[in-house]
Design an enzyme around this catalytic site. Structure first.
Site, PDB file in Angstrom:
ATOM      1  N   THR A 224     -70.169 -45.731  25.051  1.00  0.00           N
ATOM      2  CA  THR A 224     -70.121 -44.464  25.788  1.00  0.00           C
ATOM      3  C   THR A 224     -70.919 -44.533  27.102  1.00  0.00           C
ATOM      4  OG1 THR A 224     -69.917 -43.264  23.743  1.00  0.00           O
ATOM      5  CG2 THR A 224     -71.001 -42.075  25.513  1.00  0.00           C
ATOM      6  N   ARG A 252     -60.580 -37.339  14.966  1.00  0.00           N
ATOM      7  CA  ARG A 252     -62.054 -37.290  14.872  1.00  0.00           C
ATOM      8  C   ARG A 252     -62.674 -36.976  16.242  1.00  0.00           C
ATOM      9  NH1 ARG A 252     -66.392 -40.273  17.518  1.00  0.00           N
ATOM     10  NH2 ARG A 252     -68.127 -40.452  16.076  1.00  0.00           N
ATOM     11  N   GLY A 278     -71.942 -41.298  16.355  1.00  0.00           N
ATOM     12  CA  GLY A 278     -71.905 -39.866  16.635  1.00  0.00           C
ATOM     13  C   GLY A 278     -72.173 -38.944  15.461  1.00  0.00           C
TER      14      GLY A 278
HETATM   15  N1  ASP Z   1     -71.397 -41.371  20.343  1.00  0.00           N
HETATM   16  C1  ASP Z   1     -70.037 -41.781  20.512  1.00  0.00           C
HETATM   17  C2  ASP Z   1     -69.196 -41.169  19.418  1.00  0.00           C
HETATM   18  O1  ASP Z   1     -69.619 -41.175  18.293  1.00  0.00           O
HETATM   19  C3  ASP Z   1     -69.841 -43.263  20.492  1.00  0.00           C
HETATM   20  C4  ASP Z   1     -70.739 -44.045  21.393  1.00  0.00           C
HETATM   21  O2  ASP Z   1     -71.773 -43.567  21.821  1.00  0.00           O
HETATM   22  O3  ASP Z   1     -70.392 -45.175  21.694  1.00  0.00           O
HETATM   23  O4  ASP Z   1     -68.122 -40.726  19.696  1.00  0.00           O
END
Ligand code: ASP
Length: 366
Positions: A224, A252, A278
């Protein structure tokens, strides 16, 4: 008779007005941040490009150089906006757009694939001055989801829009749309196949959820992007954009567009953008928890981010990290995973870029 009718009409109109009042969306600050004397003209910016099992031994020199180049470009672009008197919200969008347009990060162009071999993106932005926020979930044709989150914040009476409706709104607002195939990258598609393969091997296990959260599988999902910034007016803001987690199912939605989980900003405390698994960030309300530690326990930014990431998140079994900034320009880049792509620039223009844990980084990157 006439009088009764008049009274009846009056009370109906009163009731209708009241109902309208009740339904009126809350787009104003819930609690006004306390005014706090801060040095004016101070500014700073911090970005992340995801946290996870990022180990030097798994990285080639050229890939490392490529990551650092985009991180530097993104943090410099946001910094320039702030130096020229732009707002933290403007800087955040610009920095995030650069990372969204790069195939290296799990956001925009480089978004990971869902189990259905599609790309569904989430994003959020929050303004610490007004406590206004905008977020989108599960969008598939918006080139830069952070820009749509901004539009939701500024031009809709809502905070969070999802799926088709969010895309309709993007069309109405004239945002740049792309074919879903724009988000195809060979690397991300390969990762999906690998994860599916691993999942198949686990399919015999009694509990399907165990297969989905297999530690091997979860490692391949992070990436992310996020940004927090302080502008010369003393206002802080936070933004985050993501493709979510590889092989995600059933539409999701992760922590990123959930205000308080992956993204939060409040001038009274701090601005936070998270990255990691997440589900844990949502259950721990991680970004807001950091702010709450500062507000109620009077912790410093450093103490609050350490407590939430190194103690609370770690004890809950969650993995990942955050970047944060307060109105004094203090910054934090805290993670409990092996690495986190990150960069920061302060008022003086001093640049820090990091990928691995500190001890590996000092020799390499300072
Ligand atoms: N936090 C993000 C999610 O769960 C994934 C990530 O940070 O890479 O969608």
């Amino acid at each position: 008779m006439k009088k009764t009718l008049l009274l009846l009409l009056l009370s109906i109109s009163f009731a209708c007005n009241n109902a309208y009042e009740e339904r009126k969306p809350i787009d104003q600050p819930v609690t006004k941040p306390k005014s706090d004397k801060v040095e004016t003209n101070n500014f700073g910016i911090v970005i992340h490009g995801g946290a996870g099992t990022i180990l030097k031994e798994n990285m080639t020199d050229s890939l490392e150089t490529a990551y650092k180049a985009v991180l530097e470009e993104a943090v410099r672009a946001g910094h320039e906006i702030l130096a020229n008197g732009g707002t933290s919200i403007e800087a955040i969008q610009r920095s995030i757009n650069i990372m969204e347009d790069s195939p290296l990060f799990n956001a925009g162009k480089g978004a990971v694939f869902t189990n259905q071999e599609t790309n569904e993106m989430d994003a959020a932005i929050m303004d610490g001055e007004t406590l206004k926020a905008g977020a989108v979930a599960g969008v598939t044709i918006v080139k830069n989801p952070i820009n749509l989150a901004f539009q939701v914040m500024e031009y809709s009476p809502h905070v969070l829009l999802a799926g088709k409706g969010a895309e309709e709104f993007a069309k109405e607002r004239g945002l740049e749309l792309v074919e879903p195939s724009y988000f195809y990258t060979e690397n991300r598609f390969k990762s999906l196949q690998e994860v599916k393969e691993a999942e198949k091997m686990k399919a015999d296990s009694a509990d399907n959820r165990t297969a989905f959260y297999d530690p091997y599988i979860k490692e391949s999902k992070f990436g992310t992007v996020g940004c927090v910034a302080l502008d010369k007016n003393g206002n802080i803001a936070a933004g985050t954009s993501t493709g979510g987690m590889t092989n995600k199912k059933w539409n999701r939605i992760g922590d990123v567009p959930i205000i308080g989980a992956g993204t939060y900003a409040n001038n009274a405390t701090c601005a936070v953008s998270g990255t990691g698994w997440g589900e844990y960030f949502m259950r721990g309300v991680v970004a807001y928890d950091i702010s709450a530690m500062m507000e109620y326990k009077k912790m410093s930014l450093e103490e609050a981010t350490k407590e939430v990431i190194q103690n609370k998140l770690t004890e809950s079994g969650g993995e990942g990290g955050i970047i944060a900034i307060d109105r004094r320009g203090n910054i934090a880049m805290e993670f409990n995973s092996a690495g986190m792509y990150r960069a920061a620039m302060n008022k003086k223009g001093e640049l820090t870029i990091g990928i691995y844990k500190e001890n590996e980084e000092t020799a390499e990157e300072k």
